[in-house]
Scaffold this motif. Structure first.
Motif, PDB file in Angstrom:
ATOM      1  N   ARG A   1      -2.871  -3.213   2.860  1.00 35.94           N
ATOM      2  CA  ARG A   1      -2.119  -4.403   2.463  1.00 35.94           C
ATOM      3  C   ARG A   1      -1.319  -4.167   1.186  1.00 35.94           C
ATOM      4  N   HIS A   2      -1.928  -3.522   0.216  1.00 34.93           N
ATOM      5  CA  HIS A   2      -1.220  -3.265  -1.052  1.00 34.93           C
ATOM      6  C   HIS A   2      -0.086  -2.259  -0.856  1.00 34.93           C
ATOM      7  N   THR A   3      -0.320  -1.246  -0.034  1.00 31.68           N
ATOM      8  CA  THR A   3       0.746  -0.267   0.209  1.00 31.68           C
ATOM      9  C   THR A   3       1.905  -0.906   0.953  1.00 31.68           C
TER      10      THR A   3
ATOM     11  N   ALA B   1      -2.582  -9.689   0.415  1.00 34.28           N
ATOM     12  CA  ALA B   1      -3.205  -8.537  -0.253  1.00 34.28           C
ATOM     13  C   ALA B   1      -4.331  -8.963  -1.186  1.00 34.28           C
ATOM     14  N   GLU B   2      -4.288 -10.195  -1.685  1.00 31.33           N
ATOM     15  CA  GLU B   2      -5.303 -10.679  -2.624  1.00 31.33           C
ATOM     16  C   GLU B   2      -6.590 -11.117  -1.928  1.00 31.33           C
TER      17      GLU B   2
ATOM     18  N   ALA C   1       1.872 -10.606  -0.856  1.00 31.74           N
ATOM     19  CA  ALA C   1       1.007 -10.588  -2.037  1.00 31.74           C
ATOM     20  C   ALA C   1      -0.198 -11.491  -1.834  1.00 31.74           C
TER      21      ALA C   1
ATOM     22  N   THR D   1      -7.679  -3.198   2.451  1.00 28.41           N
ATOM     23  CA  THR D   1      -7.048  -3.637   1.203  1.00 28.41           C
ATOM     24  C   THR D   1      -5.969  -2.663   0.760  1.00 28.41           C
ATOM     25  N   ARG D   2      -6.270  -1.380   0.905  1.00 30.87           N
ATOM     26  CA  ARG D   2      -5.293  -0.350   0.543  1.00 30.87           C
ATOM     27  C   ARG D   2      -4.048  -0.480   1.416  1.00 30.87           C
TER      28      ARG D   2
END
Length: 303
Positions: free
Chosen positions: A258-260, A288-289, A285, A255-256
């Motif tokens: 994907r968000h980065t 990332a969700e 986005a 998850t980290r």
């Protein structure tokens, strides 16, 4: 079979003999050199030969004079190497779970977390790339896009984010397409964990134990209840709880990542269309969700 030995000798495996011979050779070389490193070689150094340094450095082939392009290429290549390393750990963990080897699976998952930490930190190499700097070399890579990374696609398939359509970009690369198809058709890492829970007597729904593995994993309230039973036994020796928390360590790092990735793209190119034909930020986005191993997250609101 052991080889015939003379009196006073003990049989040994050839591999052990080879290791002993190599250790003896190193000790002899150190004594011969009086503790100093060897400085003269007839060919390239053993280090360059073993690591493949010449080949590795030859791969940084920029197409513009923009300094950021070199950073971009090297960072992306480092990520691809780390994708391969993480894949090896996840596949080994999956196979260990299928073999009921929970400690072995946990060990490989923890090793993957170390690699994931380096992978996530590698985004820092691009942190000072400005939009104008990126624009000066962006046209040079045409339709190339991280979306086309088959190394990353392997990881998504192992996580359960399956889609046969995602193999299509690689159809012209026969071996790659075959490997992705194999991952598509086999249980993923989380599937193997759920199958293990079922064999241990936990109430995992039948449709999660045997299903069409080519389809993306869908969350299930029944699976959440099974994991909740695991968490109800929080004794230190509960290896299934240790497995669940280690899977969470993996999921959090994904998850980290994907968000980065999302933030890196937003910072360098904003909401412009992606080079691979996607709508850029919107696509990232949405990805990332998505929760990785979803029931391990959702049960935290109920236990």
């Amino acid at each position: 079979m052991f080889s015939t030995t003379t009196a006073g000798q003990c049989p040994y495996a050839p591999a052990e003999s080879g290791a002993e011979d190599a250790a003896a050779a190193r000790a002899h070389k150190a004594e011969e050199n009086r503790g100093r490193p060897t400085l003269a070689f007839e060919r390239k150094t053993p280090y360059a030969d073993y690591i493949g340094v010449d080949t590795l450095l030859d791969l940084q082939r920029t197409r513009t004079d923009e300094p950021f392009e070199s950073t971009f290429i090297i960072t992306t290549q480092v990520m691809e190497l780390l994708f391969s390393l993480v894949q090896g750990h996840w596949e080994a963990a999956r196979d260990a779970l299928e073999a009921d080897d929970v400690p072995g699976a946990i060990a490989r998952l923890r090793s993957s977390c170390n690699a994931q930490d380096v992978l996530n930190a590698s985004w820092g190499l691009l942190s000072d790339m400005t939009p104008t700097g990126f624009n000066r070399f962006r046209d040079s890579f045409g339709e190339a896009s991280g979306f086309q990374s088959y190394g990353y696609r392997r990881l998504e398939f192992l996580l359960g984010n399956k889609s046969a359509a995602m193999i299509r970009p690689h159809k012209a690369m026969g071996d790659v397409a075959a490997e992705l198809t194999g991952l598509l058709e086999r249980p993923g890492l989380y599937d193997a964990a759920l199958r293990l829970l079922d064999r241990r007597g936990l109430p995992v729904p039948a449709e999660a134990v045997e299903r069409d593995w080519t389809q993306a994993y869908e969350p299930s309230e029944g699976v959440e209840r099974a994991w909740a039973e695991v968490y109800a036994d929080d004794r230190p020796g509960n290896e299934l709880l240790l497995l669940a928390e280690t899977l969470m360590d993996v999921a959090e790092r994904v998850t980290r990542w994907r968000h980065t990735h999302l933030m890196a793209v937003k910072r360098t190119m904003g909401a412009k269309p992606g080079s691979g034909g996607s709508n850029g930020l919107t696509w990232l986005a949405r990805n990332a969700e998505q929760d990785v191993f979803p029931e391990l997250w959702s049960l935290r609101s109920t236990v």
